[in-house]
Design a protein around this motif. Sequence first.
Motif, PDB file in Angstrom:
ATOM      1  N   LEU A  57       7.512 -12.003   8.279  1.00  0.00           N
ATOM      2  CA  LEU A  57       8.470 -11.255   9.106  1.00  0.00           C
ATOM      3  C   LEU A  57       9.910 -11.678   8.802  1.00  0.00           C
ATOM      4  N   ALA A  58      10.069 -12.930   8.406  1.00  0.00           N
ATOM      5  CA  ALA A  58      11.428 -13.433   8.161  1.00  0.00           C
ATOM      6  C   ALA A  58      11.937 -13.087   6.762  1.00  0.00           C
ATOM      7  N   GLU A  59      11.028 -12.702   5.865  1.00  0.00           N
ATOM      8  CA  GLU A  59      11.473 -12.387   4.497  1.00  0.00           C
ATOM      9  C   GLU A  59      12.401 -11.179   4.507  1.00  0.00           C
ATOM     10  N   PRO A  60      13.393 -11.177   3.611  1.00  0.00           N
ATOM     11  CA  PRO A  60      14.315 -10.032   3.611  1.00  0.00           C
ATOM     12  C   PRO A  60      13.559  -8.717   3.412  1.00  0.00           C
ATOM     13  N   ALA A  61      14.000  -7.687   4.120  1.00  0.00           N
ATOM     14  CA  ALA A  61      13.361  -6.372   3.999  1.00  0.00           C
ATOM     15  C   ALA A  61      13.985  -5.657   2.799  1.00  0.00           C
ATOM     16  N   LEU A  62      13.227  -5.537   1.730  1.00  0.00           N
ATOM     17  CA  LEU A  62      13.788  -4.947   0.518  1.00  0.00           C
ATOM     18  C   LEU A  62      13.367  -3.497   0.329  1.00  0.00           C
ATOM     19  N   CYS A  63      12.209  -3.126   0.859  1.00  0.00           N
ATOM     20  CA  CYS A  63      11.817  -1.724   0.751  1.00  0.00           C
ATOM     21  C   CYS A  63      11.149  -1.269   2.037  1.00  0.00           C
ATOM     22  N   GLY A  64      11.195   0.056   2.235  1.00  0.00           N
ATOM     23  CA  GLY A  64      10.671   0.607   3.473  1.00  0.00           C
ATOM     24  C   GLY A  64       9.344   1.301   3.250  1.00  0.00           C
ATOM     25  N   PRO A  65       8.478   1.395   4.258  1.00  0.00           N
ATOM     26  CA  PRO A  65       8.663   0.758   5.558  1.00  0.00           C
ATOM     27  C   PRO A  65       8.412  -0.756   5.476  1.00  0.00           C
ATOM     28  N   ALA A  66       9.276  -1.494   6.146  1.00  0.00           N
ATOM     29  CA  ALA A  66       9.200  -2.955   6.080  1.00  0.00           C
ATOM     30  C   ALA A  66       8.256  -3.493   7.157  1.00  0.00           C
ATOM     31  N   TYR A  67       7.764  -4.693   6.922  1.00  0.00           N
ATOM     32  CA  TYR A  67       6.887  -5.389   7.874  1.00  0.00           C
ATOM     33  C   TYR A  67       7.664  -5.570   9.179  1.00  0.00           C
ATOM     34  N   SER A  68       6.994  -5.239  10.286  1.00  0.00           N
ATOM     35  CA  SER A  68       7.726  -5.213  11.561  1.00  0.00           C
ATOM     36  C   SER A  68       7.172  -6.215  12.562  1.00  0.00           C
ATOM     37  N   LYS A  69       7.911  -6.382  13.639  1.00  0.00           N
ATOM     38  CA  LYS A  69       7.428  -7.238  14.727  1.00  0.00           C
ATOM     39  C   LYS A  69       6.144  -6.663  15.337  1.00  0.00           C
ATOM     40  N   LEU A  70       6.010  -5.353  15.311  1.00  0.00           N
ATOM     41  CA  LEU A  70       4.748  -4.745  15.774  1.00  0.00           C
ATOM     42  C   LEU A  70       3.605  -5.169  14.858  1.00  0.00           C
ATOM     43  N   ASP A  71       3.833  -5.072  13.548  1.00  0.00           N
ATOM     44  CA  ASP A  71       2.795  -5.493  12.590  1.00  0.00           C
ATOM     45  C   ASP A  71       2.438  -6.958  12.825  1.00  0.00           C
ATOM     46  N   ALA A  72       3.478  -7.781  12.983  1.00  0.00           N
ATOM     47  CA  ALA A  72       3.261  -9.232  13.108  1.00  0.00           C
ATOM     48  C   ALA A  72       2.486  -9.557  14.394  1.00  0.00           C
ATOM     49  N   THR A  73       2.849  -8.907  15.488  1.00  0.00           N
ATOM     50  CA  THR A  73       2.197  -9.226  16.763  1.00  0.00           C
ATOM     51  C   THR A  73       0.751  -8.748  16.746  1.00  0.00           C
ATOM     52  N   ARG A  74       0.549  -7.588  16.136  1.00  0.00           N
ATOM     53  CA  ARG A  74      -0.836  -7.094  16.010  1.00  0.00           C
ATOM     54  C   ARG A  74      -1.693  -8.046  15.189  1.00  0.00           C
ATOM     55  N   GLU A  75      -1.118  -8.490  14.078  1.00  0.00           N
ATOM     56  CA  GLU A  75      -1.880  -9.381  13.205  1.00  0.00           C
ATOM     57  C   GLU A  75      -2.190 -10.687  13.947  1.00  0.00           C
ATOM     58  N   ALA A  76      -1.219 -11.168  14.708  1.00  0.00           N
ATOM     59  CA  ALA A  76      -1.415 -12.412  15.462  1.00  0.00           C
ATOM     60  C   ALA A  76      -2.500 -12.233  16.520  1.00  0.00           C
TER      61      ALA A  76
END
Length: 535
Positions: free
Chosen positions: A415-434
């Motif tokens: 989640l902290a990696e720079p967003a270089l292309c879209g769609p980028a990894y999101s807080k929604l993705d991260a929370t779901r994965e967690a």
Amino acid sequence: MTEVLTAEQMRAIEQAAIKSGAVSGLELMERAGRGVVEAICDKWPEFSVGSVAGGAAPRPAAVPRDISEKLKRAAVLCGPGNNGGDGFVVARLLKERGWAVKVFLYGDAAKLPADAKVNYQRWCELGAVQALSTVTFEGDQIWLLTDLVVDALFGTGLTRAVDLPLVALDAEPAVGHTHQVVAIDLPSGLCSDSGRVIGEGAVQADLTVTFHRRKCGHVLADGPEYCGSVVIKDIGLAPTAEVGGQSRPVWRDAPDAGVLAKGQGAHKFTHGHALILSGGAGRTGAARLAARGALRIGAGLVTLGVPPSVQMEVACQITALMLQRVGEAGALREILSDDRINAVCLGPGLGQERARELVPIALQNHERAVVLDADALSAFGDDPQALFDMLHNKCVLTPHGGEFARLFPDIAQRLAEPALCGPAYSKLDATREAARRAGATVLFKGADTVIAEPDGACSVSAAIYDRSAPWLATAGAGDVLAGFITGLLARGVAPHEAAATAAWLHVGCARSFGAGLIAEDLPEQLPKVFSDLGI
Ligand SMILES: NC(=O)C1=CN([C@@H]2O[C@H](COP(=O)(O)OP(=O)(O)OC[C@H]3O[C@@H](n4cnc5c(N)ncnc54)[C@H](OP(=O)(O)O)[C@@H]3O)[C@@H](O)[C@H]2O)[C@@H](O)CC1
Ligand SMILES: [K+]
């Protein structure tokens, strides 16, 4: 509750509508453009003045003559996709209202998608199109001498960093002159799914007009900062069943009063019994805050479980709360033999050593709801899997960013990696994965609080836009949130609903109190917030 959509989900809805024959893509684009012009006029009434084909637009009484009667000037920046197509519609509609409109195109007109090309051609019958390049930004700086910049460069189709100095649109205006920036669908440069800036910069909008539903990017990460305010325009798309992909996240509005009201004739045990475990000497304040929150939100009984050494310290501070000595594991096991205690909160001020000893005991009975916060999360930073192995479907984890990174270091890093292309990894993705990994509800705190379930169900309950609550960033506010959740769980509310409702009320309390808020004030605002909700 309304859905918040990813770009893929929005495209699927649009395609389903077009395929069904209910509407054409061209008609959707026309409605989108019309919606943008309406939203512009609503936000800035002085812009609604001018002649409309077929009749003059009404001049708002409040607008002074000298401002309202000046010719309005717009610079419309169109991109290579359908967002650009919406821009050509807006340009035409503004021109019809008597505006002086300059249109710029980024990309090759010959390669525009079909509907955008139709609207490009319609515009060409009315006015010129200039090529937009970095040189335009550096050269005549047209936006400094305009009243309105319309950003129609990129919307949901942004795939990579924009090779334009977009920040120039927000440049200091010419002396004595201001311009507004309206973004169509999303500020260009902002990722529709993550709310993160792709690459170097994004358009800083004063108003963002989107269609049908909010996109995830409007509510997450940097989205609120770049969007200004967001208006959602109905373009006649019917609500549709989920089409492929992940379930749609939901945006949390005010909770249902029915969930929170207490029925007639109930007694205190009807509303559950919450146990909040406290830490040692000088560290009991956090648990007391949580306990007060649990009581105010309606748990029938709330007991603070304290180490014997602090019994007096805590007893001096409480009244309606109950107190029990909970020294070591055995004492907790004994108190939890009472099945009426149906929700436990561990973490606020608990101390990591005490957390490692008590958390496993609290998690043994899978019928009992458990909230794990603060030290109860950090204590397992060395071996998160050991914690996950003990969790069950009545557990709620409430990490802030640091605690999240301790339990889910790889997810946090992604989640902290720079967003270089879209769609980028999101807080929604991260929370779901967690949540999937933990096997429990995860509430990932922040201005953009996300709540996710192991099956992917997801809510956003955020302190943004007209619900922003800057005073909520205060010591102990998280402890109160943990208490709110525990209290609702004790009342029998399901984990996801409890977490999302608590998060909404938490923001409501902060906003109700206003400036000068400290954590102690939050539970005390609940009666007013309840009353405002009609409870
Ligand atoms: N869905 C709906 O219901 C409705 C949608 N509507 C509107 O359509 C919009 C979505 O349209 P869209 O899919 O054409 O995407 P959009 O954002 O215009 O851009 C795609 C183009 O940009 C290009 N490109 C991407 N990044 C780039 C970069 N950094 N630098 C340069 N180029 C880049 C990309 O190229 P590619 O990645 O393919 O190489 C492609 O050519 C949506 O936001 C809304 O405004 C409304 O009309 C009403 C109904
Ligand atoms: K845009």
